[in-house]
Design a protein around this motif. Structure first.
Motif, short mmCIF file in Angstrom:
data_model
loop_
_atom_site.label_atom_id
_atom_site.label_comp_id
_atom_site.label_asym_id
_atom_site.label_seq_id
_atom_site.Cartn_x
_atom_site.Cartn_y
_atom_site.Cartn_z
N ASP A 803 5.11 12.26 -5.21
CA ASP A 803 6.25 11.37 -5.29
C ASP A 803 5.98 10.03 -4.63
O ASP A 803 6.46 8.98 -5.09
CB ASP A 803 7.48 12.03 -4.67
CG ASP A 803 8.02 13.17 -5.52
OD1 ASP A 803 7.59 13.28 -6.68
OD2 ASP A 803 8.86 13.95 -5.03
N MET A 804 5.21 10.04 -3.53
CA MET A 804 4.86 8.77 -2.89
C MET A 804 3.98 7.92 -3.81
O MET A 804 4.08 6.69 -3.83
CB MET A 804 4.16 9.04 -1.56
CG MET A 804 5.09 9.67 -0.52
SD MET A 804 4.22 10.40 0.89
CE MET A 804 3.70 8.94 1.75
N ALA A 805 3.13 8.58 -4.61
CA ALA A 805 2.31 7.85 -5.58
C ALA A 805 3.17 7.20 -6.64
O ALA A 805 2.92 6.06 -7.06
CB ALA A 805 1.31 8.81 -6.23
N LEU A 806 4.21 7.89 -7.07
CA LEU A 806 5.09 7.33 -8.08
C LEU A 806 5.82 6.10 -7.54
O LEU A 806 6.03 5.11 -8.27
CB LEU A 806 6.09 8.38 -8.55
CG LEU A 806 6.99 8.00 -9.73
CD1 LEU A 806 6.16 7.55 -10.92
CD2 LEU A 806 7.88 9.17 -10.12
N ILE A 807 6.21 6.14 -6.27
CA ILE A 807 6.84 4.96 -5.66
C ILE A 807 5.87 3.79 -5.64
O ILE A 807 6.21 2.66 -5.99
CB ILE A 807 7.34 5.29 -4.24
CG1 ILE A 807 8.46 6.34 -4.29
CG2 ILE A 807 7.82 4.03 -3.53
CD1 ILE A 807 8.90 6.82 -2.92
N ALA A 808 4.62 4.06 -5.22
CA ALA A 808 3.61 3.00 -5.19
C ALA A 808 3.38 2.44 -6.59
O ALA A 808 3.25 1.23 -6.78
CB ALA A 808 2.31 3.55 -4.61
N ARG A 809 3.33 3.31 -7.59
CA ARG A 809 3.12 2.86 -8.97
C ARG A 809 4.26 1.99 -9.45
O ARG A 809 4.07 0.95 -10.08
CB ARG A 809 2.99 4.09 -9.88
CG ARG A 809 2.50 3.78 -11.28
CD ARG A 809 2.49 5.03 -12.12
NE ARG A 809 3.70 5.15 -12.91
CZ ARG A 809 4.09 6.24 -13.56
NH1 ARG A 809 3.37 7.34 -13.47
NH2 ARG A 809 5.19 6.25 -14.27
N THR A 810 5.48 2.39 -9.10
CA THR A 810 6.65 1.60 -9.49
C THR A 810 6.63 0.23 -8.84
O THR A 810 7.06 -0.76 -9.44
CB THR A 810 7.93 2.35 -9.11
OG1 THR A 810 7.92 3.65 -9.72
CG2 THR A 810 9.17 1.60 -9.56
N ASN A 811 6.13 0.15 -7.62
CA ASN A 811 6.06 -1.12 -6.90
C ASN A 811 4.84 -1.96 -7.28
O ASN A 811 4.60 -3.01 -6.69
CB ASN A 811 6.07 -0.88 -5.39
CG ASN A 811 7.41 -0.34 -4.91
OD1 ASN A 811 8.43 -0.55 -5.55
ND2 ASN A 811 7.41 0.34 -3.78
N GLY A 812 4.03 -1.47 -8.23
CA GLY A 812 2.88 -2.24 -8.71
C GLY A 812 1.61 -2.07 -7.90
O GLY A 812 0.62 -2.77 -8.15
N ASP A 813 1.60 -1.16 -6.92
CA ASP A 813 0.40 -0.94 -6.10
C ASP A 813 -0.42 0.20 -6.72
O ASP A 813 -0.38 1.34 -6.25
CB ASP A 813 0.81 -0.61 -4.67
CG ASP A 813 -0.38 -0.65 -3.70
OD1 ASP A 813 -1.53 -0.71 -4.17
OD2 ASP A 813 -0.13 -0.60 -2.48
N ASP A 814 -1.17 -0.11 -7.80
CA ASP A 814 -1.89 0.93 -8.53
C ASP A 814 -2.98 1.58 -7.69
O ASP A 814 -3.22 2.79 -7.80
CB ASP A 814 -2.52 0.33 -9.79
CG ASP A 814 -1.46 0.01 -10.85
OD1 ASP A 814 -0.30 0.41 -10.65
OD2 ASP A 814 -1.82 -0.63 -11.85
N ALA A 815 -3.64 0.81 -6.83
CA ALA A 815 -4.73 1.38 -6.03
C ALA A 815 -4.20 2.45 -5.08
O ALA A 815 -4.77 3.54 -4.98
CB ALA A 815 -5.43 0.26 -5.25
#
Length: 1005
Positions: A803-815
């Motif tokens: 779920d934390m990865a999905l938040i990062a993805r939504t915020n544009g932080d793909d790395a």
């Protein structure tokens, strides 16, 4: 409209459907051809699909030959029109048909254009010309739109035009007031407020006109009349505009009337260029709003409990209630309240009346809710509105949080329907008022022990005990007419002895029916020793306890024990397996344990489950009595053990439901609380459709989370709460997700249960993420992750990092997202959870696709699909297939992408996923746009708009409107119509990127 040298055919829909030719009226065959012509006229020069026409004609049950019959009707209609006027063309344009004719030939298009032109003139300062055009527009009407046409969905579109007519009248009156014509408007406004008493704007205009005409006292009386009407009929206070108007009059602060303004010189600078032919500029206007959103199938709820066969009717009372619910002929919302003492039959009467009116009076459905007003936890209006909105077809994800927003959506949903709402066992007026619809086509029937004297406009019926004739009739229906006739004197003595109270009489009669060898006289004799208590029966609760004891003391010991233990259950209805759990009895048909209690009416049969098992219901008074006996006769350790088995049964079934949905025990943590297994045949049949079972048992399962917490079963409380996310996530029940988890969180914190605390916080993180509350979600997930790491709990770590990865993805932080996904994959590997792995692969593939790593994305999606297909998880397969379709589009394999999206669309429809359906319709629009097939793309975007806005998903609808507007650069009028509401949504939701593009396109229009 019919002028010399003008068109040979003109069309009217603003009133009865009419076609006028140079030789006189043209007769269109009634029925299907009329419906098709009306639909085409409302969409003049635009495509109306064949499927839309099928829905208009047959609504829910089209025959197999429906499309063929539509083609035949269109062919006949085409010949009829072409023979009368060669300039009118009815052409085939996939996926349907278009009626080509000049906008000035259709009164609806002419009306819409005149209003649009008038609005523009008014905004430019030329009020007099605007008033003239608005008067011309309203004179086009010859009655309500499409009067006499038999098509429910088409009537919705007609209502929209009727509303535009009233809005045009209100606009014209506002402009005339600004011109100083107040004195000549009073009579017209008095008539309009009488005809449309719910339109506050008209009331405000009347008050202004009266005041400016020097009639201050009448202006204030007009305000009081409006206020009284709104209060009596809807229980509402006037809006701020009316209240401010009254305050200004009382304070002497209302500005003086405007002086008559000189007319502007009309020309290009004041009002824009005239139409080239010198006629109204409205001839060039676009036709009325599309009706695509009005012709979709609407959910029709039927929630009434079963009627009872031995109901004893009071004809006069039934007639009074039926008349009240139909509005007493006043065209108002029907509102009736049945009140009375416990056991007088309030609910029975309400259900009987509702069934009598359901089919003919309220064809658009019946809503029912037990408000639990006599319990310690009455239903809240927010909770009830959520249930009703879901029953009316609104997905859980789109139901707002606040009471006011839910009530507004509820009133909007019912505004064009005729629905009966039954609210059983209300605690008071405050519980009922937010549940009242605003539409005069609806009605509300309330039952309560309170008198509800502050419920405005309600017709109240207060029930007392039965009169002797009806009491004898009820007795005869239960024990048999021959027995009553054979012992007439004893029967009369019996009904007098129980005080003619319906519940008490039913209980006594049930004992006699179960014992045919008993005489009625012997029952009278048995009751003689209880005379003091039975005399009190008609005066309050102590008397009810005395009457209940007559039946209770006649129970076998095992039946009495079960009755007492069943009183611990807090579910609205009781499944039969509960009896087995409470007694630790594993017989294959646990309903056998319940039936002796049904025989003596200590339990009622509430219905039949899909599995074939029966469901049961306590009368609340009997439940209270049984609880008293439980406390007196069962020691605490026996009660705790029975409760633990009951809670363990719910936990086992919820756990099994999750396994069936996911194909195994995947992506979930479990506690160590013991389970109790209901009989295998029951569980297998009940969970054949696991989501349907979770839906049906939602109230009981959520209630058990709190009940288990109260009883100290904290490990089971958090375990059950997190298992129910299977339901909450799919159905969008975010409010239930939060309330159950906060309840469980308090219990595990109090008990120092670290693992349970982390599990709840991790699940709340998913909830907050679904609500776009990313900062709160991140905090909750980080807190949970710290505990899981300390406990070395790989499943918990995997869920948090996913779920934390999905938040990062939504915020544009793909790395950062890819690194979290990598670690989550490793965690799911340690937990041996293949579904968790598949979810991570699907989510991270979206990043790979966005970064141009198409082959890697495809490889990940293929692996995820293999996992889902291997275990049979349909929901995961659908989500992954959608990503596969997007990859195919990126690769330019458009035909395969369309096939894939179509397959997923069918999966969404099969599962009732309305949100997913909207996504897929838009995906198909993208695909056809990329294939250079704009007509097909427009069709799917149009359907996406309709699909989203039908369920009030206005942000999703706005995105589809933007997609469609991009394809309509050659149709600025329609493009503008699409973009104006989209801009408002984007601005309200702070969707800045979409807002910028929509405003750019709007400027180009």
């Amino acid at each position: 409209m019919d002028v010399p040298g003008g068109p040979r055919l003109t069309f009217r829909v603003l009133g009865p459907l009419q076609v006028q030719g140079t030789a006189g009226p043209l007769r269109v065959p009634p029925g299907r051809q009329e419906v098709i012509l009306a639909a085409l006229l409302l969409e003049t020069n635009r495509i109306v699909s064949t499927s839309q026409l099928v829905d208009l004609i047959w609504e829910d049950n089209p025959p197999e030959t429906a499309r063929t019959q539509v083609q035949i009707c269109v062919s006949r209609l085409r010949k009829l029109l072409v023979d009368a006027d060669g300039e009118v063309a009815l052409t085939t344009r996939p996926p349907g048909y278009v009626l080509h004719t000049g906008a000035g030939n259709v009164d609806a298009a002419l009306f819409t254009g005149l209003v649009r032109r008038a609005r523009s003139l008014g905004e430019g300062g030329d009020r007099e010309e605007a008033v003239r055009l608005l008067r011309s527009a309203v004179t086009l009407w010859q009655g309500d739109c499409l009067t006499g046409l038999d098509s429910g969905p088409l009537a919705n579109a007609a209502r929209q035009l009727n509303e535009e007519r009233l809005a045009a009248v209100e606009l014209r009156i506002r402009l005339e007031l600004e011109l100083g014509h107040h004195d000549r408007l009073v009579g017209e406004l008095q008539r309009l407020t009488h005809e449309h008493p719910l339109r506050e704007k008209l009331h405000g205009q009347l008050i202004q006109a009266l005041y400016w005409s020097g009639r201050q006292a009448e202006a204030l009386e007009a305000f009081r009349t409006a206020r009284r009407y709104l209060a009596e009929e809807l229980g509402l206070e006037p809006g701020r505009e009316l209240r401010d108007l009254e305050a200004a009059i009382l304070a002497g602060e209302l500005p003086p009337p405007p002086a008559p303004a000189p007319p502007l010189v009309r020309g290009a600078t004041a009002s824009g260029p005239e139409a080239p032919d010198g006629g109204p500029a409205a001839l060039d206007a676009a036709s009325p709003a599309p009706i695509a959103e009005s012709i979709r199938h609407e959910t029709v709820p039927h929630q009434l409990p079963a009627d009872i066969a031995d109901f004893v009717a009071d004809g006069q009372r039934l007639g009074t209630l039926e008349k009240a619910l139909s509005g007493d002929g006043r065209g108002t919302v029907g509102l009736a309240a049945i009140t009375g003492k416990p056991g007088t039959g309030k609910s029975t009467l309400a259900v009987h009346v509702a069934h009598a009116l359901a089919e003919t009076g309220f064809p658009d459905g019946q809503l029912y809710c037990d408000l639990r007003g006599t319990t310690a936890a009455p239903a809240t209006p927010v909770e009830v509105l959520g249930r009703f909105l879901r029953a009316l077809g609104i997905p859980g994800q789109l139901i707002p949080e606040s009471l006011d927003e839910r009530a507004e959506m509820y009133r909007t949903r019912l505004s064009t329907r005729r629905v009966l709402v039954v609210l059983d066992d209300a605690a008071g007026e405050g519980q009922v008022l937010p549940l009242l619809p605003g539409s005069r086509g609806c009605a509300v029937l309330v039952t309560s022990r309170a008198r509800l004297t502050a419920l405005p406009g309600a017709h109240r019926v207060e029930l007392d005990v039965l009169d002797e004739d009806r009491a004898l009739e009820l007795l005869a229906r239960i024990v048999g007419g021959d027995r009553v006739a054979g012992e007439a004197a004893a029967a009369e003595a019996l009904v007098r002895t129980v005080g003619r109270l319906p519940l008490a009489l039913r209980i006594v009669a049930a004992r006699l029916a179960a014992r045919p060898h008993w005489t009625l006289a012997s029952m009278v004799q048995r009751l003689a020793d209880e005379r003091h208590r039975l005399d009190e029966l008609a005066h309050g609760e102590m008397t009810m306890r005395a009457s209940l004891s007559l039946t209770y003391e006649g129970l076998a010991p095992e039946d009495g024990g079960l009755l007492r233990l069943l009183s611990m259950a807090q579910a609205p209805t009781l499944p039969s397996w509960l009896a087995g759990a409470l007694l630790d009895d594993h017989r294959p048909f646990p309903s056998d344990l319940m039936e002796p209690l049904v025989d003596v009416q200590m339990l009622d049969v509430a219905g039949v489950e899909p599995s074939g098992g029966f469901r049961y219901r306590f009368h609340e008074i009997i439940r209270v009595y049984a609880r008293e006996q439980l406390a007196a006769q069962h020691p605490p350790d026996v009660r705790r053990a029975a409760f633990a088995r009951m809670a363990g049964g719910w936990m086992h079934l919820a756990e099994e439901a999750h396994r069936k949905v996911y194909g195994g025990d995947f992506t979930v943590l479990h506690g160590t609380a013991p389970r109790w297994r209901p009989p295998s045949p029951y569980a297998d049949e009940a969970l054949a459709d696991p989501l349907a079972w979770l839906d049906a048992e939602q109230a009981a399962l959520c209630g058990m989370v709190g009940h288990a917490a109260e009883e100290g079963l904290h490990d089971l409380s958090w375990d059950l709460a997190t298992s129910l996310v299977t339901l909450f996530e799919v159905r969008g029940h975010y409010d239930l997700w939060e309330s159950t988890h906060l309840t469980a969180l308090a219990a595990v914190r109090k008990a120092g249960n670290l693992r349970g605390t982390a599990a709840i916080r991790a699940s709340l993180g998913s909830l907050y993420m679904s609500r776009n509350q990313y900062d709160t979600a991140r905090q909750s997930l980080n807190s949970a992750l710290d505990v899981f790491q300390a406990l070395d709990e790989p499943m918990g770590e995997a869920l948090c990092r996913r779920d934390m990865a999905l938040i990062a993805r939504t915020n544009g932080d793909d790395a950062a997202a890819l690194e979290l996904y990598r670690r989550s994959l490793a965690d799911f590997g340690r937990a041996d959870d293949v579904v968790g792995r598949a979810i991570v692969l699907t989510q991270s593939a979206h990043i790979r696709m966005r970064q141009g790593e198409i082959d890697l994305a495809q490889k990940q999606l293929d692996e995820a699909l293999d996992i889902y297909e291997g275990i049979g998880y349909a929901g995961g397969r659908a989500r992954t297939l959608r990503r596969v379709g997007q990859v195919l589009l990126e690769q330019g394999r458009n035909d395969l992408a369309v096939l894939t999206f179509t397959e997923v669309l069918e999966l969404c429809r099969d599962s009732g996923d309305v949100i997913g359906e909207g996504h897929l319709l838009r995906d198909l629009g993208h695909a056809f746009a990329m294939m250079g097939r704009p007509d097909r793309a427009r069709d799917f975007y149009d359907r996406a708009v309709s699909s989203r806005e039908q369920v009030m998903d206005f942000s999703g609808g706005a995105l589809a409107r933007l997609d469609l507007a991009r394809l309509l650069t050659d149709e600025p009028g329609r493009s503008r119509k699409l973009l104006v509401p989209a801009v408002e949504v984007f601005r309200e939701r702070r969707m800045t990127r979409e807002l910028a593009e929509a405003e750019r396109l709007l400027g180009a229009c």
